[in-house]
Design an enzyme around this catalytic site. Structure first.
Site, PDB file in Angstrom:
ATOM      1  N   ARG A  90      11.802  -1.348  10.763  1.00 19.94           N
ATOM      2  CA  ARG A  90      10.713  -0.947  11.659  1.00 19.94           C
ATOM      3  C   ARG A  90      10.557  -1.936  12.809  1.00 19.94           C
ATOM      4  NH1 ARG A  90       5.567   0.593   7.896  1.00 19.94           N
ATOM      5  NH2 ARG A  90       4.545  -0.623   9.532  1.00 19.94           N
ATOM      6  N   ARG A  94      12.005  -5.581   4.845  1.00 21.02           N
ATOM      7  CA  ARG A  94      11.760  -4.176   4.484  1.00 21.02           C
ATOM      8  C   ARG A  94      12.733  -3.266   5.226  1.00 21.02           C
ATOM      9  NH1 ARG A  94       5.926  -1.638   5.325  1.00 21.02           N
ATOM     10  NH2 ARG A  94       6.125  -2.700   7.327  1.00 21.02           N
ATOM     11  N   LYS A 107       0.836  -1.211   0.000  1.00 21.99           N
ATOM     12  CA  LYS A 107       0.000   0.000   0.000  1.00 21.99           C
ATOM     13  C   LYS A 107       0.868   1.258   0.000  1.00 21.99           C
ATOM     14  CE  LYS A 107      -2.011  -1.119   3.900  1.00 21.99           C
ATOM     15  NZ  LYS A 107      -1.257  -2.375   4.197  1.00 21.99           N
ATOM     16  N   ARG A 136      -9.285   0.846   8.574  1.00 23.24           N
ATOM     17  CA  ARG A 136      -8.947  -0.544   8.861  1.00 23.24           C
ATOM     18  C   ARG A 136      -9.743  -1.150   9.993  1.00 23.24           C
ATOM     19  NH1 ARG A 136      -2.817   0.463   8.788  1.00 23.24           N
ATOM     20  NH2 ARG A 136      -2.335  -1.516   9.709  1.00 23.24           N
ATOM     21  N   ARG A 152       0.354  -8.521  13.786  1.00 23.90           N
ATOM     22  CA  ARG A 152      -0.315  -7.623  12.814  1.00 23.90           C
ATOM     23  C   ARG A 152      -1.181  -8.399  11.838  1.00 23.90           C
ATOM     24  NH1 ARG A 152       4.723  -4.994  10.448  1.00 23.90           N
ATOM     25  NH2 ARG A 152       3.345  -3.823   9.069  1.00 23.90           N
TER      26      ARG A 152
HETATM   27  P1  AP5 Z   1       4.888  -1.563   1.789  1.00 18.97           P
HETATM   28  O1  AP5 Z   1       4.547  -0.738   0.598  1.00 18.97           O
HETATM   29  O2  AP5 Z   1       5.642  -0.926   2.894  1.00 18.97           O
HETATM   30  O3  AP5 Z   1       3.562  -2.320   2.309  1.00 18.97           O
HETATM   31  P2  AP5 Z   1       2.337  -1.762   3.135  1.00 18.97           P
HETATM   32  O4  AP5 Z   1       1.116  -2.445   2.628  1.00 18.97           O
HETATM   33  O5  AP5 Z   1       2.324  -0.271   3.160  1.00 18.97           O
HETATM   34  O6  AP5 Z   1       2.732  -2.379   4.544  1.00 18.97           O
HETATM   35  P3  AP5 Z   1       2.713  -1.743   5.988  1.00 18.97           P
HETATM   36  O7  AP5 Z   1       3.381  -2.778   6.869  1.00 18.97           O
HETATM   37  O8  AP5 Z   1       3.300  -0.368   6.029  1.00 18.97           O
HETATM   38  O9  AP5 Z   1       1.220  -1.700   6.279  1.00 18.97           O
HETATM   39  P4  AP5 Z   1       0.568  -1.678   7.615  1.00 18.97           P
HETATM   40  O10 AP5 Z   1      -0.829  -1.439   7.200  1.00 18.97           O
HETATM   41  O11 AP5 Z   1       0.793  -2.841   8.492  1.00 18.97           O
HETATM   42  O12 AP5 Z   1       1.347  -0.512   8.390  1.00 18.97           O
HETATM   43  P5  AP5 Z   1       0.957   1.004   8.635  1.00 18.97           P
HETATM   44  O13 AP5 Z   1       2.198   1.780   8.485  1.00 18.97           O
HETATM   45  O14 AP5 Z   1      -0.247   1.378   7.869  1.00 18.97           O
HETATM   46  O15 AP5 Z   1       5.708  -2.851   1.261  1.00 18.97           O
HETATM   47  C1  AP5 Z   1       6.172  -3.810   2.174  1.00 18.97           C
HETATM   48  C2  AP5 Z   1       7.505  -4.393   1.656  1.00 18.97           C
HETATM   49  O16 AP5 Z   1       7.255  -5.078   0.429  1.00 18.97           O
HETATM   50  C3  AP5 Z   1       8.570  -3.323   1.337  1.00 18.97           C
HETATM   51  O17 AP5 Z   1       9.825  -3.841   1.663  1.00 18.97           O
HETATM   52  C4  AP5 Z   1       8.449  -3.131  -0.188  1.00 18.97           C
HETATM   53  O18 AP5 Z   1       9.673  -2.725  -0.775  1.00 18.97           O
HETATM   54  C5  AP5 Z   1       8.061  -4.536  -0.637  1.00 18.97           C
HETATM   55  N1  AP5 Z   1       7.226  -4.536  -1.829  1.00 18.97           N
HETATM   56  C6  AP5 Z   1       6.234  -3.659  -2.162  1.00 18.97           C
HETATM   57  N2  AP5 Z   1       5.701  -4.001  -3.348  1.00 18.97           N
HETATM   58  C7  AP5 Z   1       6.363  -5.127  -3.749  1.00 18.97           C
HETATM   59  C8  AP5 Z   1       6.269  -5.965  -4.899  1.00 18.97           C
HETATM   60  N3  AP5 Z   1       5.373  -5.715  -5.870  1.00 18.97           N
HETATM   61  N4  AP5 Z   1       7.100  -7.039  -4.982  1.00 18.97           N
HETATM   62  C9  AP5 Z   1       8.009  -7.306  -3.997  1.00 18.97           C
HETATM   63  N5  AP5 Z   1       8.148  -6.535  -2.882  1.00 18.97           N
HETATM   64  C10 AP5 Z   1       7.330  -5.466  -2.779  1.00 18.97           C
HETATM   65  O19 AP5 Z   1       0.517   0.951  10.163  1.00 18.97           O
HETATM   66  C11 AP5 Z   1       1.443   0.744  11.186  1.00 18.97           C
HETATM   67  C12 AP5 Z   1       0.728   0.786  12.513  1.00 18.97           C
HETATM   68  O20 AP5 Z   1       0.126   2.088  12.724  1.00 18.97           O
HETATM   69  C13 AP5 Z   1      -0.409  -0.204  12.725  1.00 18.97           C
HETATM   70  O21 AP5 Z   1       0.056  -1.485  13.121  1.00 18.97           O
HETATM   71  C14 AP5 Z   1      -1.203   0.494  13.816  1.00 18.97           C
HETATM   72  O22 AP5 Z   1      -0.567   0.369  15.071  1.00 18.97           O
HETATM   73  C15 AP5 Z   1      -1.124   1.955  13.402  1.00 18.97           C
HETATM   74  N6  AP5 Z   1      -2.180   2.351  12.467  1.00 18.97           N
HETATM   75  C16 AP5 Z   1      -2.009   2.770  11.192  1.00 18.97           C
HETATM   76  N7  AP5 Z   1      -3.192   3.047  10.627  1.00 18.97           N
HETATM   77  C17 AP5 Z   1      -4.138   2.785  11.558  1.00 18.97           C
HETATM   78  C18 AP5 Z   1      -5.543   2.861  11.556  1.00 18.97           C
HETATM   79  N8  AP5 Z   1      -6.229   3.234  10.461  1.00 18.97           N
HETATM   80  N9  AP5 Z   1      -6.208   2.528  12.677  1.00 18.97           N
HETATM   81  C19 AP5 Z   1      -5.545   2.141  13.782  1.00 18.97           C
HETATM   82  N10 AP5 Z   1      -4.194   2.040  13.858  1.00 18.97           N
HETATM   83  C20 AP5 Z   1      -3.490   2.356  12.748  1.00 18.97           C
END
Ligand code: AP5
Length: 216
Positions: A155, A126, A13, A87, A166
């Site tokens: 991270r 990552r 994402k 989410r 997660r």
């Molecule tokens: P990446 O693009 O970083 O994936 P992502 O889907 O953004 O993964 P996240 O782990 O950031 O999502 P998340 O939803 O768990 O975390 P968030 O920061 O939102 O890609 C991942 C890896 O894959 C990278 O190494 C990339 O290079 C690689 N990759 C990408 N595309 C690829 C491809 N096509 N092929 C191969 N490799 C590829 O949330 C973190 C925390 O914040 C949560 O746990 C929670 O505590 C809090 N939080 C955030 N939003 C909320 C909410 N709405 N409500 C409550 N708590 C929240």
């Protein structure tokens, strides 16, 4: 274009939201990035959510919705791509009502489909660059040679225990949001495997061609 990217941790994402924002002049709105910035700056919000992020648990809905409301209000009628929000079902219902009231509904939701074994592999390797906000993968999307290795961040929620937690939170609290989004938005499932370019192209095609939308 008002777009939301949906999918499990590691689906890509953030990677795709950055690319789409750059390519189409959209504002990238990531709740995860907002929380991480607050933790880095040790604001009251950052101190409130630090342990939750480290463990991979969700921040309470009211706290999260308030932040998103502030950011959306600041955008006015500008286009955006939401990443990591909504989410929970409560967040989705709040967002749909908020945008309806602003007469600015989502144009589309794109759900990135990636097998679970790939997610674990993606997250555990990552690395992020706090200076440029770039997201890398040590094997699939390695950092360029001129980026010093000691600048890259592994991270804390990408440790094995937190990744498992997660994914559990995703299945328990976030996956059910799909039904709400399907019922109320143009919802597209897109294959999130393959190269970064391929995934971006699939998203753009799904959004632009299938529904005749313009602007992306
Ligand atoms: P990446 O693009 O970083 O994936 P992502 O889907 O953004 O993964 P996240 O782990 O950031 O999502 P998340 O939803 O768990 O975390 P968030 O920061 O939102 O890609 C991942 C890896 O894959 C990278 O190494 C990339 O290079 C690689 N990759 C990408 N595309 C690829 C491809 N096509 N092929 C191969 N490799 C590829 O949330 C973190 C925390 O914040 C949560 O746990 C929670 O505590 C809090 N939080 C955030 N939003 C909320 C909410 N709405 N409500 C409550 N708590 C929240």
């Amino acid at each position: 274009m008002r777009l939301a990217l949906f999918g499990p941790p590691g689906a890509g994402k953030g990677t795709q939201a950055k690319r789409l924002a750059r390519a189409h002049g959209l504002t990238h709105l990531s709740t995860g990035d907002l929380f991480r910035a607050a933790i880095r700056d040790q604001t009251p919000l950052g101190r409130q959510v630090e342990d939750l992020l480290q463990a991979g648990s969700l921040v309470p809905d009211d706290v999260t919705n308030d932040i998103v409301a502030d950011r959306l209000a600041a955008l006015g009628h500008g286009g955006f791509v939401l990443d990591g929000f909504p989410r929970t079902v409560a967040q989705a219902e709040w967002l749909l009502a908020y945008l309806a009231q602003a007469d600015a509904p989502l144009d589309a939701v794109v759900s990135l489909q990636v097998p679970e074994e790939d997610l674990v592999q993606r997250l555990s390797r990552r690395r992020t660059d706090p200076e440029t906000d770039a997201i890398y993968h040590l094997d699939f999307n390695p950092p360029p040679g001129d980026v010093p290795a000691d600048r890259l961040v592994h991270r804390p929620d990408d440790q094995p225990d937190a990744i498992r937690h997660r994914l559990g939170v995703y299945h328990g609290e976030t996956a059910p949001v799909e039904a709400t989004l399907r019922a109320h938005t143009r919802y597209f499932e897109v294959d999130g495997t393959g190269s970064l370019d391929q995934v971006q192209e699939r998203i753009e095609q799904a959004v632009a061609t299938e529904r005749g939308l313009t602007g992306i």
